[in-house]
Design an enzyme around this catalytic site. Structure first.
Site, PDB file in Angstrom:
ATOM      1  N   ASP A   1      14.521 -34.858  26.645  1.00 15.05           N
ATOM      2  CA  ASP A   1      12.933 -35.108  26.841  1.00 15.05           C
ATOM      3  C   ASP A   1      11.768 -36.164  26.212  1.00 15.05           C
ATOM      4  O   ASP A   1      11.739 -36.568  25.332  1.00 15.05           O
ATOM      5  CB  ASP A   1      12.269 -33.971  27.051  1.00 15.05           C
ATOM      6  CG  ASP A   1      11.298 -33.480  27.706  1.00 15.05           C
ATOM      7  OD1 ASP A   1      10.373 -35.365  28.463  1.00 15.05           O
ATOM      8  OD2 ASP A   1      10.364 -32.745  28.005  1.00 15.05           O
TER       9      ASP A   1
ATOM     10  N   HIS B   1      12.370 -62.645  19.457  1.00 16.79           N
ATOM     11  CA  HIS B   1      12.353 -62.342  21.013  1.00 16.79           C
ATOM     12  C   HIS B   1      12.447 -63.690  21.569  1.00 16.79           C
ATOM     13  O   HIS B   1      12.637 -63.313  23.243  1.00 16.79           O
ATOM     14  CB  HIS B   1      10.724 -61.925  20.968  1.00 16.79           C
ATOM     15  CG  HIS B   1      11.022 -60.577  20.354  1.00 16.79           C
ATOM     16  ND1 HIS B   1      11.059 -59.201  21.335  1.00 16.79           N
ATOM     17  CD2 HIS B   1      11.276 -58.877  19.315  1.00 16.79           C
ATOM     18  CE1 HIS B   1      11.234 -57.531  20.963  1.00 16.79           C
ATOM     19  NE2 HIS B   1      11.228 -58.453  19.150  1.00 16.79           N
TER      20      HIS B   1
END
Length: 446
Positions: free
Chosen positions: A335, A433
């Protein structure tokens, strides 16, 4: 008739492009079973309210067809195309009544793999579902550093899934009476028996109570085998509340707690509480992580510990545990919302062996995972669990598969922490990044 977006633009696509309002179609269904009608007519009936969208699976007896019809109806109602959202290639029967209601397709999330992760003498290839560039590569670098330094050790400290209902009385005295009743050792066996009847695996461990005025808050903690166990616990809690209602007929059940970051979970744990550690040699820190032990120690103190304290963090004394937890959760059918507690983590770093080498550890008190139930039984997620060797229930040692998964999550988090902190210490974060996580497609298109 299935939606086909290789054909010329549909009315709804043209409407979306021209920004006009689509008039809900009129349709007259045949006086026979719903499935005997054309899909387009059924979709039109859904649009005008003649047929309920949620009833399509039961009315048509075909989950794939129901999803296709609902998708067409949605396009008609919104005037917008769902082109790009896949419909084909998914087993819609597998989610019926279990994972998702009123499906119109499925979202594709790429799965990468980090490893080998050497943990407790065994090697694991860790599946990570993410759309964040650098995350898998960074975690993989942390795994390499751990492997080259002899591996990590992960220990399960305790486990117990919790539920916390609140009940109300007409007086504080009555709330206290129930607290004393529950905490009376002579009643604990009977309450455990009532709880345990609801499942072959659920076992009540304890109930802790707190009074706030006329309200009593009960925190049930229980073992749930290889299931994450929230539904299992809820069923047992309801049985106990039904019994207490007989003993205390003036008790009013208000609510049961759900997913939220709380201090009680940070302190007492929820799900699996795990600590993981490794010693990374100076040579590996220098060669693989491109930094130094003193730089990591200072950064961890200033960022993860002092910085988090200055920000008022609760359970967030780490660099990015949530990144790794979420990626593994999505890949293995957990979940994702329980990332909110499962990412509670404190990352510690110390110099050892005369300060030359690095001792790193992560302590995670609330890893809420299971290997049965929910999304774990879907084909893709089950394959990822199988990659880790923890698919399904363990027949000889109930609960051990879920326990192993929790230790792998903690070790992967530690690998991610090690790599990101090293990148920060070496000034590599922005550079990596810009290389791997910055899309140039949209820029060029603009």
């Amino acid at each position: 008739m299935e939606a086909d977006f290789n054909t010329p633009p549909t009315t709804c696509e043209m409407a979306a492009k021209e920004e006009i309002v689509v008039k809900k179609p009129e349709v007259q269904l045949k006086g026979i079973g719903l499935g005997d009608n054309e899909d387009g007519d059924i979709a039109a009936a859904v649009c005008n309210g003649t047929v309920a969208s949620y009833s399509l699976e039961s009315s048509l007896g075909d989950c794939k067809r129901a999803a296709s019809v609902r998708r067409t109806a949605l396009e008609l109602m919104t005037g917008r195309s769902l082109n790009g959202l896949p419909l084909e290639g998914f087993n819609y029967e597998s989610i019926l009544g279990q994972c998702c209601e009123m499906p119109v397709g499925y979202v594709q999330v790429p799965v990468g793999v980090a490893g080998p992760l050497l943990l407790n003498g065994s090697e694991y290839m860790v599946p990570m579902a993410t759309t964040e560039g650098c995350l898998v590569a960074s975690t993989n670098r942390g795994c390499k550093a751990i492997l080259m330094s002899g591996g990590a050790t992960s220990i399960l400290i305790r486990e117990g899934m919790t539920r916390a209902p609140v009940v109300r009385f007409q007086s504080a005295k009555r709330a206290a009476d129930l607290k004393f009743y529950i905490e009376d050792p002579t009643n604990s066996d009977s309450l455990s028996d009532i709880f345990n009847r609801t499942s072959r695996f659920a076992r009540l461990q304890d109930i802790k109570c707190a009074v706030a005025g006329k309200n009593l808050y009960m925190r049930f903690s229980c073992f749930t085998g290889d299931a994450m166990g929230m539904n299992m616990v809820s069923k047992g809690v309801q049985n106990v509340l039904d019994h207490l209602q007989i003993m205390f007929p003036d008790m009013d059940v208000i609510s049961v707690s759900d997913k939220k970051p709380t201090a009680v979970n940070w302190i007492e744990g929820r799900g699996k509480s795990v600590v993981c550690e490794a010693i990374i040699t100076e040579a590996v820190v220098n060669k693989v992580l491109k930094t130094t032990v003193p730089a990591l120690l200072e950064l961890n103190m200033l960022k993860n510990l002092t910085g988090s304290a200055m920000a008022g963090a609760m359970g967030g004394f780490n660099a990015h545990a949530a990144n790794i937890v979420s990626a593994i959760f999505i890949a293995t059918g957990q979940d994702p919302a329980q990332n909110v507690e499962s990412s509670h983590c404190i990352t510690m770093m110390e110099g050892v062996n005369g300060g030359k080498d690095l001792h790193i550890s992560v302590s995670m008190p609330c890893i809420e995972v299971g290997t049965v139930g929910g999304g774990t039984q879907l084909a893709s997620q089950a394959a990822c669990l199988n990659m880790l060797g923890v698919k399904g229930a363990n027949g000889t040692s109930p609960g051990s598969n879920a326990q192993k998964l929790a230790t792998v999550v903690a070790a992967a988090v530690m690998a991610g922490e090690l790599s990101l902190m090293s990148a920060l210490a070496a000034g590599q974060l922005v550079k990596s990044h810009m290389k791997y996580n910055r899309s140039t497609k949209d820029v060029k298109a603009a």
